[in-house]
Write a protein that holds these residues in place. Structure first.
Motif, short mmCIF file in Angstrom:
data_model
loop_
_atom_site.label_atom_id
_atom_site.label_comp_id
_atom_site.label_asym_id
_atom_site.label_seq_id
_atom_site.Cartn_x
_atom_site.Cartn_y
_atom_site.Cartn_z
N ILE A 33 12.40 -103.47 9.14
CA ILE A 33 11.45 -104.44 9.27
C ILE A 33 12.18 -105.87 10.08
CG2 ILE A 33 10.06 -105.98 7.93
CD1 ILE A 33 9.84 -104.17 5.56
N THR A 34 11.58 -105.76 11.15
CA THR A 34 12.25 -106.88 12.15
C THR A 34 11.36 -107.95 12.61
OG1 THR A 34 13.43 -104.87 13.33
CG2 THR A 34 13.15 -107.02 14.70
N MET A 35 12.02 -109.17 12.64
CA MET A 35 11.20 -110.34 13.05
C MET A 35 12.00 -110.93 14.27
SD MET A 35 10.93 -114.11 10.99
CE MET A 35 9.36 -113.91 10.35
N GLU A 36 11.32 -111.34 15.22
CA GLU A 36 11.66 -112.02 16.43
C GLU A 36 11.87 -113.53 15.90
OE1 GLU A 36 10.59 -109.55 20.29
OE2 GLU A 36 9.22 -111.05 19.81
N ALA A 37 12.95 -114.16 16.46
CA ALA A 37 13.12 -115.65 16.41
C ALA A 37 13.87 -116.23 17.36
CB ALA A 37 14.15 -115.77 14.98
N ASN A 38 13.26 -117.57 17.57
CA ASN A 38 14.12 -118.17 18.56
C ASN A 38 15.04 -119.09 17.79
OD1 ASN A 38 12.88 -117.45 20.70
ND2 ASN A 38 11.09 -119.46 20.71
N PRO A 39 16.10 -119.35 18.68
CA PRO A 39 17.55 -119.96 17.93
C PRO A 39 16.86 -121.38 17.40
CG PRO A 39 18.39 -118.87 19.70
CD PRO A 39 16.72 -118.75 19.71
N SER A 40 15.96 -122.09 18.30
CA SER A 40 15.64 -123.47 18.17
C SER A 40 14.77 -123.78 16.76
CB SER A 40 14.81 -124.09 19.23
OG SER A 40 13.67 -123.51 19.45
N SER A 41 14.09 -122.60 16.28
CA SER A 41 13.42 -122.38 15.10
C SER A 41 14.21 -121.98 13.83
CB SER A 41 11.95 -121.70 15.35
OG SER A 41 12.32 -120.38 15.62
N VAL A 42 15.44 -121.78 13.83
CA VAL A 42 16.17 -121.03 12.91
C VAL A 42 16.75 -122.29 11.74
CG1 VAL A 42 18.42 -120.16 12.44
CG2 VAL A 42 16.81 -119.16 14.08
N GLU A 43 16.16 -122.01 10.54
CA GLU A 43 16.81 -122.88 9.55
C GLU A 43 17.38 -121.79 8.36
OE1 GLU A 43 13.91 -125.43 8.15
OE2 GLU A 43 13.30 -126.02 10.13
N ALA A 44 18.42 -122.00 7.77
CA ALA A 44 18.75 -121.14 6.71
C ALA A 44 17.88 -120.74 5.56
CB ALA A 44 20.31 -121.67 6.22
N GLU A 45 17.23 -121.89 5.27
CA GLU A 45 16.34 -121.79 4.03
C GLU A 45 15.15 -120.85 4.48
OE1 GLU A 45 13.43 -124.62 1.13
OE2 GLU A 45 15.03 -125.59 2.42
N ARG A 46 14.71 -121.15 5.64
CA ARG A 46 13.42 -120.37 6.14
C ARG A 46 13.97 -118.88 6.29
NH1 ARG A 46 8.98 -122.98 8.31
NH2 ARG A 46 8.57 -121.30 9.85
N PHE A 47 15.18 -118.45 6.89
CA PHE A 47 15.68 -117.24 6.90
C PHE A 47 15.67 -116.45 5.71
CE2 PHE A 47 17.97 -116.05 11.21
CZ PHE A 47 16.61 -116.48 11.92
N ARG A 48 16.20 -117.21 4.52
CA ARG A 48 16.38 -116.80 3.31
C ARG A 48 14.93 -116.37 2.59
NH1 ARG A 48 20.70 -120.57 2.63
NH2 ARG A 48 19.13 -122.27 1.85
N GLY A 49 13.87 -117.08 2.91
CA GLY A 49 12.43 -116.87 2.84
C GLY A 49 12.12 -115.52 3.24
N TYR A 50 12.43 -115.35 4.78
CA TYR A 50 12.09 -114.13 5.39
C TYR A 50 12.70 -112.93 4.67
CZ TYR A 50 10.13 -117.40 8.88
OH TYR A 50 9.90 -118.55 9.58
N ARG A 51 13.98 -113.19 4.26
CA ARG A 51 14.63 -112.02 3.57
C ARG A 51 13.88 -111.64 2.49
NH1 ARG A 51 15.81 -107.59 3.06
NH2 ARG A 51 17.84 -106.76 2.51
N ALA A 52 13.53 -112.64 1.61
CA ALA A 52 13.17 -112.33 0.32
C ALA A 52 11.63 -111.97 0.55
CB ALA A 52 12.98 -113.89 -0.51
N ALA A 53 10.90 -112.12 1.65
CA ALA A 53 9.76 -111.48 1.81
C ALA A 53 9.93 -110.06 2.22
CB ALA A 53 8.86 -112.12 2.96
#
Length: 389
Positions: free
Chosen positions: A102-122
């Motif tokens: 399950i892959t998500m594309e991301a731009n480095p300018s929109s990366v926040e550790a908290e959001r990434f943890r939320g995506y991982r939990a999803a």
């Protein structure tokens, strides 16, 4: 080498979800991406994505999903709750394999550790970062909103959050020499995980770069330099344990992007969201589907009709065979001649195949497979056109 009794590889079934929104439009980009300064109603768009997933599953029921890809646009602008809603809908519509990628594309300018943890939990277990360059001047020229330092920080956050990561770089940039690219690529490989996507810059129609190029304000490396850059890319990645498994994609063995392999092996995939393309086998016939590109038009259609499908064409065996060639010859593993015959309804023309082999453009690997050579891969469109004629 393949044994004669080896069965063809099962390409799997993938689900592609397109999130079409970006913070800004990059000047080289011809993807279906849109900037909305007034914001996006994520709850409404999430509900429409769920509806289209259900409608697609009704047409193609009973599949086991081997991969899901959240692409764009910039999917990392989605709230984690939106991602969770979409992934839950896919799991409710089909069976998702326990080991699904399950892959998500991301731009480095929109990366926040908290959001990434939320995506991982999803449920996201792989992230692909659009780094594109490792120096700030080229990043500005490419219209990117992040700096090289921010990009590397995003890579570290991703590495700490997800089991698998990848990032993209663009080469053959204006003024880039083979020596400059070699140094940048080696630096990237030192920071990369087990997968890299390395794309040559091309001038695409209806982009800002096309306008600049036509006006003589943008110069890119000539064809000979581009060929040298391609060779440098292959040699350095091989030396660092990430050989090409597809023309623009490099991975350690076993770390290939499984979702993209569904495309290149010409499997079935559902296209969900604005401008998404799909290939579904319905009643024994392969359908090429595409949804409405403009986000608000797509949204209105889904809310009115249940899906945003704009075109739904039944492909002839010949058209399907041509697509299999176009996709499969991008792969180092090549194409299975048995599967080509089953899909196209005829074998490849032996004289054309023999001629391409004699000219060093194609080679046999085992009794059932052929692939493009490195020389053939650089002029793949011509090779495919010759074989498909």
């Amino acid at each position: 080498m393949d044994e004669p009794h080896d069965p063809p590889i099962d390409p799997g079934f993938g689900v592609y979800v397109h999130w079409p929104f970006c913070a800004s439009k990059c000047p080289y980009c011809d993807f279906n991406s849109h900037v909305r300064r007034e914001g996006v109603d994520q709850v409404r768009f999430a509900a429409a994505l769920v509806a289209e997933i259900k409608a697609t599953a009704a047409r193609a029921p009973g599949r086991q999903v081997s991969s899901i890809f959240l692409g764009g646009g910039t999917p990392s602008l989605m709230d984690p709750a939106t991602v969770a809603t979409v992934l839950d809908a896919i799991a409710g519509a089909w069976t998702v394999a326990p080991d699904a990628e399950i892959t998500m594309e991301a731009n480095p300018s929109s990366v926040e550790a908290e959001r990434f943890r939320g995506y991982r939990a999803a449920g996201v277990n792989r992230v692909s970062l659009g780094v594109q360059a490792l120096n700030d001047a080229d990043l500005r020229a490419l219209g990117r909103l992040h700096t090289a330092e921010e990009a590397m920080k995003a890579v570290e956050i991703a590495r700490a959050t997800f089991p698998r990561i990848s990032f993209d770089l663009i080469y053959a940039r204006p003024g880039q020499t083979p020596e400059l690219w070699a140094a940048e690529l080696k630096a990237a490989l030192d920071r990369a995980s087990d997968h890299l996507s390395l794309y040559q810059l091309t001038i695409e129609p209806d982009t800002m770069f096309e306008k600049l190029y036509a006006a003589g304000k943008l110069k890119i490396p000539d064809e000979d330099t581009a060929a040298t850059l391609f060779e440098v890319t292959q040699e350095i990645c091989e030396a660092h344990g990430r050989p090409a498994y597809e023309i623009s994609n490099h991975a350690a063995p076993g770390a290939e992007c499984r979702h993209n392999l569904v495309y290149w092996r010409y499997g079935e995939y559902a296209g969900i969201g604005p401008g998404a393309h799909g290939r579904l086998v319905v009643d024994g016939r392969r359908h090429a589907t595409a949804t409405a590109r403009e986000p608000e038009k797509w949204l209105s259609r889904v809310e009115s009709w249940g899906d945003g499908v704009d075109t739904d064409d039944v492909l002839t065996p010949e058209e399907s065979g041509d697509e299999l060639l176009l996709m499969g010859l991008r792969l180092v593993e090549g194409i299975d001649l048995r599967r080509y015959r089953a899909i196209a309804g005829r074998p490849l023309d032996p004289s054309r195949l023999a001629d391409l082999i004699a000219h060093g453009m194609v080679e046999r690997i085992g009794p059932h497979h052929v692939r493009a050579t490195r020389a053939g891969a650089f002029v793949l469109d011509a090779v495919v056109a010759d074989l498909a004629a």
